[in-house]
Design an enzyme around this catalytic site. Structure first.
Site, PDB file in Angstrom:
ATOM      1  N   HIS A   1      61.971   4.440  47.238  1.00 54.86           N
ATOM      2  CA  HIS A   1      63.048   3.618  47.948  1.00 54.86           C
ATOM      3  C   HIS A   1      62.354   3.256  49.267  1.00 54.86           C
ATOM      4  O   HIS A   1      63.495   3.124  50.189  1.00 54.86           O
ATOM      5  CB  HIS A   1      64.049   4.183  48.138  1.00 54.86           C
TER       6      HIS A   1
ATOM      7  N   SER B   1      48.013 -13.825  68.388  1.00 55.58           N
ATOM      8  CA  SER B   1      48.971 -15.173  68.401  1.00 55.58           C
ATOM      9  C   SER B   1      48.430 -15.844  69.637  1.00 55.58           C
ATOM     10  O   SER B   1      47.843 -15.577  70.562  1.00 55.58           O
ATOM     11  CB  SER B   1      50.301 -14.219  68.766  1.00 55.58           C
TER      12      SER B   1
ATOM     13  N   LYS C   1      49.797  -9.536  70.667  1.00 56.84           N
ATOM     14  CA  LYS C   1      49.947  -9.369  69.205  1.00 56.84           C
ATOM     15  C   LYS C   1      48.625  -9.059  68.700  1.00 56.84           C
ATOM     16  O   LYS C   1      47.385  -9.566  68.944  1.00 56.84           O
ATOM     17  CB  LYS C   1      50.430 -10.712  68.647  1.00 56.84           C
TER      18      LYS C   1
ATOM     19  N   GLU D   1      48.738 -10.065  54.672  1.00 58.10           N
ATOM     20  CA  GLU D   1      49.638 -11.078  54.363  1.00 58.10           C
ATOM     21  C   GLU D   1      49.019 -11.971  53.417  1.00 58.10           C
ATOM     22  O   GLU D   1      49.696 -12.308  52.441  1.00 58.10           O
ATOM     23  CB  GLU D   1      50.108 -11.423  55.655  1.00 58.10           C
TER      24      GLU D   1
END
Ligand code: ARG
Length: 458
Positions: free
Chosen positions: A155, A276, A282, A289
């Site tokens: 979970h 970024s 970043k 992804e």
């Protein structure tokens, strides 16, 4: 001139042509188309339909067309609907009248299915090899991290500590099932359908077993209608690819979590991360992804093809032309994702201290306390209740869990020692578990499995 101009008095409309043409994507199968034509011509010669001289002329023309297509020197003309049309047109231009004998006893229906089966066998082999490469990388990383451990989750809540090697191998075994599925799809693809004709075979004395052997197929079709109308092998391949993509997506999702500041379990190599345009600080896990995102596209190809197939009466219908783009794209997408993820995992830096800090929470060893009580004869449900109550007391401020355990006569110092850093992982002794001895055995089993799969893939 189209391949079918004889029956027609006018040429095709522009919109029909644009919708109908598959050359932009099926030229990718030109080698397979030429291989199929070579086999067909040799078979026609063996059954006496072509003379040795005619055969040589057509085979020579096929050689030329193959190098023209390889060099990109073929000039396509508007009537070149598909790769089969191009090859036949060029053979006829090069070999003259004899070229017109190439298509005897053959239809584009059995031809295209043959080409696609040849292409798919190669593609599945390539993808399976890449899956094995990624498994090798996971294995190498698992071997290199020794007894490092991290929290295991259910979970997405910290559950029980597990070895990092155990966690990496979990993905490795899942990928092993992908290799199984890819090879099973390859086995099902490995059937020659050349000789089925348009749908009903031929009145010529064709020898499908001969072409099958020349093309290296393991089996020959049994029913001509099924042979030209069947795209199960494409659906099987897309399923195997979609499952692979799904596994890559799950690996990606975990890397995304692990690379977050909140987890801090990994640092990505610069070569496998992006920045970024606005926020200078970043460093983003784009590959992971994209692995997650592109899985959606691959499983879309599977459901799309199934929708295409489900309404088709026997045998060939032009809907089937839509089998190639989803398959090609799924193969390309999975192959590229595998390569990128492989590099990402090979270079990722594990912060095993950060992992241990989380895994060493005494609460993660609560199950070990209950199991110690079980070993001392306490029924498990009762043991669960005793430890659960102590966890609750600790959480409301009655003291550190370790102190409460040490002070409790039912548990005591032996139990408190189970809450020491690393003790819980070492305590996992069962087959296939995350403890050091079990993981060592698992590493060995995984190594032999990989070696066997390398042989199976070929
Ligand atoms: N380009 C076609 C395909 O990919 C080849 C088969 C065409 N057959 C036909 N009867 N028009 O499916």
């Amino acid at each position: 001139m189209t391949l079918w101009h004889g029956r027609f008095s006018g040429g095709p409309d522009e919109a029909l042509q644009a919708l109908n043409d598959s050359l932009p994507f099926d030229q990718r199968m030109y080698r397979e188309d030429i291989a199929g034509s070579r086999a067909h011509v040799s078979m026609l010669a063996s059954v006496g339909i072509l003379t040795a001289d005619e055969t040589d002329q057509i085979l020579a023309a096929l050689d030329t067309v193959e190098s023209e297509l390889a060099d990109g020197t073929v000039v396509f003309v508007p009537s070149d609907e598909d790769i089969h049309t191009v090859v036949e047109r060029r053979v006829t231009e090069l070999a003259g009248a004899v070229g017109a004998k190439l298509h005897a006893g053959r239809s584009r229906n059995d031809q295209v299915a043959t080409d696609l089966r040849l292409w798919t066998k190669e593609a599945l082999t390539d993808v399976a090899r890449r899956v094995i490469d990624l498994q090798q990388t996971l294995l190498a990383r698992a071997e290199s991290v020794g007894e490092a451990y991290l929290p295991g989750y259910t979970h997405l809540q910290q559950a029980q500590p597990v070895g990092l090697a155990h966690h990496l191998l979990a993905h490795g075994w899942a990928l092993g099932r992908d290799v199984d599925r890819l090879l099973e799809a390859r086995r099902r693809t490995d059937v020659s359908v050349l000789g089925a004709g348009a749908l009903a075979g031929s009145s010529l004395p064709l020898d499908p077993a001969h072409t099958a052997e020349l093309l290296g197929f393991g089996a020959v079709f049994d029913n001509s209608l099924d042979a030209v109308g069947d795209r199960d092998f494409v659906a099987d391949s897309l399923y195997a690819l979609a499952m692979t993509a799904m596994h890559l997506s799950r690996i990606g999702e975990e890397l995304i979590l692990w690379a977050s500041t909140e987890f801090g379990f990994v640092t990505l190599d610069d070569a496998y991360s992006t920045g970024s345009s606005m926020m200078p600080q970043k460093k983003n896990p784009d590959i992971a992804e994209l692995a997650r995102g592109k899985a959606g596209r691959v499983l879309g190809h599977l459901t799309g093809l199934l929708a295409t197939l489900k309404g088709l009466p026997l045998a060939y219908n032009k809907d089937l032309q839509g089998d190639k783009e989803p398959l090609f794209d799924a193969v390309d997408t999975v192959a590229l994702t595998l390569a990128a993820l492989d590099g990402m995992i090979a270079t990722v830096v594990f912060d095993t201290d950060a992992m241990a800090v989380q895994a060493d929470s005494p609460y993660a060893a609560a199950t070990d306390l209950a199991e110690l009580l079980v070993a001392r004869g306490v029924p498990f449900r009762e043991a669960h209740g005793i430890v659960g109550a102590m966890v609750r007391d600790a959480l409301v401020g009655a003291g550190e869990l370790t102190d409460l355990v040490a002070a409790d006569p039912r548990l005591g110092p032996e139990a408190a020692a189970l809450l020491e850093p690393g003790a819980s992982v070492r305590n996992r002794i069962t087959h296939g578990s995350g403890g050091p001895a079990a993981v060592a055995a698992q590493l060995e089993a995984f190594r032999s499995r990989l070696a066997a799969d390398e042989v199976r893939v070929g």
